[in-house]
Design a protein around this motif. Structure first.
Motif, short mmCIF file in Angstrom:
data_model
loop_
_atom_site.label_atom_id
_atom_site.label_comp_id
_atom_site.label_asym_id
_atom_site.label_seq_id
_atom_site.Cartn_x
_atom_site.Cartn_y
_atom_site.Cartn_z
N VAL A 14 0.87 -1.18 0.00
CA VAL A 14 0.00 0.00 0.00
C VAL A 14 0.90 1.23 0.00
CG1 VAL A 14 -1.66 1.38 1.31
CG2 VAL A 14 -1.95 -1.12 1.14
N VAL A 15 0.70 2.11 -0.98
CA VAL A 15 1.47 3.35 -1.09
C VAL A 15 0.52 4.51 -0.83
CG1 VAL A 15 2.93 4.80 -2.55
CG2 VAL A 15 2.99 2.29 -2.80
N VAL A 16 0.78 5.25 0.23
CA VAL A 16 -0.02 6.44 0.55
C VAL A 16 0.77 7.65 0.10
CG1 VAL A 16 -1.19 7.75 2.35
CG2 VAL A 16 -0.97 5.26 2.56
N ARG A 48 -1.34 -0.83 -4.30
CA ARG A 48 -2.46 0.11 -4.41
C ARG A 48 -1.97 1.49 -4.02
NH1 ARG A 48 -7.02 -1.56 -0.59
NH2 ARG A 48 -5.36 -2.63 0.56
N LEU A 49 -2.45 2.49 -4.72
CA LEU A 49 -2.16 3.88 -4.38
C LEU A 49 -3.35 4.47 -3.65
CD1 LEU A 49 -0.47 5.56 -7.49
CD2 LEU A 49 0.54 5.20 -5.24
N LEU A 50 -3.10 5.06 -2.49
CA LEU A 50 -4.15 5.69 -1.71
C LEU A 50 -3.78 7.14 -1.38
CD1 LEU A 50 -4.88 2.86 0.90
CD2 LEU A 50 -5.97 3.21 -1.32
N GLY A 54 -8.95 10.10 -0.78
CA GLY A 54 -9.43 9.27 -1.88
C GLY A 54 -9.47 9.97 -3.22
N GLN A 55 -9.06 11.25 -3.25
CA GLN A 55 -9.06 12.02 -4.48
C GLN A 55 -7.66 12.02 -5.10
OE1 GLN A 55 -12.06 13.29 -5.65
NE2 GLN A 55 -12.78 12.09 -3.90
N ALA A 56 -7.59 12.37 -6.39
CA ALA A 56 -6.31 12.46 -7.08
C ALA A 56 -5.39 13.43 -6.33
CB ALA A 56 -6.50 12.93 -8.51
N ALA A 66 -3.76 9.80 -10.11
CA ALA A 66 -4.99 9.11 -9.72
C ALA A 66 -4.66 8.05 -8.67
CB ALA A 66 -5.62 8.46 -10.94
N VAL A 67 -5.59 7.83 -7.75
CA VAL A 67 -5.39 6.84 -6.69
C VAL A 67 -6.53 5.83 -6.72
CG1 VAL A 67 -4.09 8.45 -5.24
CG2 VAL A 67 -6.57 8.27 -4.96
#
Length: 339
Positions: A14-16, A48-50, A54-56, A66-67
């Motif tokens: 997970v990539v934040v 996953r990109l977060l 939750g917005q770009a 984009a996430v």
């Protein structure tokens, strides 16, 4: 940790990513995993990109990313990476920090990249551990989190918590991860895809100046620059530099003229002023302290030298930068304002 090349299920990542992060830091996380999938011929990494909402996410270069969703509970996996950039106070609140604290329990590795290191520190996850941050803010990071052992290394791994000081060290950190999980041969193949021929260990020190091939082509010039970096607060005369380097002053002058088309004294002053410029723009440190930190024995001498270099006094530069980007109440330079 032994390489686990036989593992069949993908490594879940997970990539934040936070707004005003660097595209290079993001690429240094994602592309090594993509390349590992390519060279192994299977999906060894799945990510996953977060984002916080939750917005770009808009990066510092103006590119929107984009996430896949919002950073929220429940969440777990093998690797959690938090990439931060400028103005953390605008993008991260107490809810984000609480989510980070809870999520960290459900990942094997939790990594803070650039200002992500500050978020791990703020969350208390690094208490009693070794950590690093970008070299520009190591001193501030150390003061902000006295419970940590702050190192100037390129990246630091202490148990499950990893920290990285910038884009290039993050690439090294990902190669280190690939070596641990998939073996050194895969890591070498990944590095080769990017023609990356100087893999660093975690304990390599972060340089102020990235010398690239100068260190191999002209080691005496590189040694002189490194000595200048280490003596910014108490700058030496050119003659003293030459003596420390065991070369003649004339040779030192020729090295700089040939390699950088400048004199050693002019380069030394420029290096000190560049560090001062970052502190003026990106911190709230008093001007007198900046002057001392960068080797000026008086505020007036610092102001004159700064004004000659940047065509503006330090105070005017700070005021103009704050008008463009209001400073945060506390935290590191990257966390406060955008360069």
């Amino acid at each position: 940790m032994q390489p686990n090349a036989g593992r069949q299920s993908p490594i879940e990542v997970v990539v934040v990513v936070l707004p005003e992060s660097s595209i290079m830091s993001l690429a240094s996380v994602l592309d090594p995993m993509r390349a590992a999938n390519r060279v192994t011929g299977r999906q060894v990494f799945r990510w996953r990109l977060l984002s916080g909402d939750g917005q770009a996410v808009m990066l510092t270069c103006g590119v929107p990313i984009a996430v896949d969703g919002r950073f929220s509970l429940p969440l777990g996996g093998d690797l959690l990476l938090v990439i931060g950039g400028f103005n953390l106070h605008r993008h991260v609140g107490n809810r984000f920090v609480a989510t980070l604290q809870e999520c960290a329990r459900h990942f094997d590795i939790v990594a803070g990249i650039e200002s992500g290191c500050w978020l791990l520190g703020r969350s208390g996850l690094l208490n009693g551990r070794k950590a690093t941050a970008h070299w520009e803010e190591l001193e501030d990071f150390n003061q902000a989190f006295p419970g940590l052992t702050v190192l100037g290394d390129r990246f630091v791994t202490d148990g499950k918590y990893w920290t990285s000081g910038g884009a290039s060290p993050t690439f090294d950190m990902m190669l280190h991860l690939i070596t641990e999980r998939l073996g050194p041969a895969v890591a070498l193949d990944v590095a080769s895809i990017f023609v990356y021929d100087q893999m660093h260990s975690p304990t390599d020190i972060q340089p102020f100046v990235s010398l690239g091939r100068i260190e191999a082509r002209d080691p005496e010039l590189a040694a002189a620059i490194r000595l200048m970096e280490r003596t910014l607060e108490r700058p030496m005369t050119v003659a003293a530099l030459a003596r420390r380097l065991s070369i003649s002053q004339r040779k030192l002058e020729l090295l700089f003229a040939r390699g950088l088309s400048t004199s050693p004294g002019a380069y030394y002053l420029r290096l000190r002023l560049q560090v001062a410029h970052r502190l003026v723009r990106d911190s709230g440190i008093p001007m007198r302290d900046i002057a001392l930190r960068c080797g000026f024995d008086s505020l007036s001498a610092f102001s004159r030298a700064y004004s000659r270099e940047y065509q503006s006094s330090p105070l005017k530069m700070r005021s103009a930068n704050r008008a463009e980007s209001p400073a945060a109440e506390s935290g590191g330079m990257r966390a406060q304002s955008r360069r």
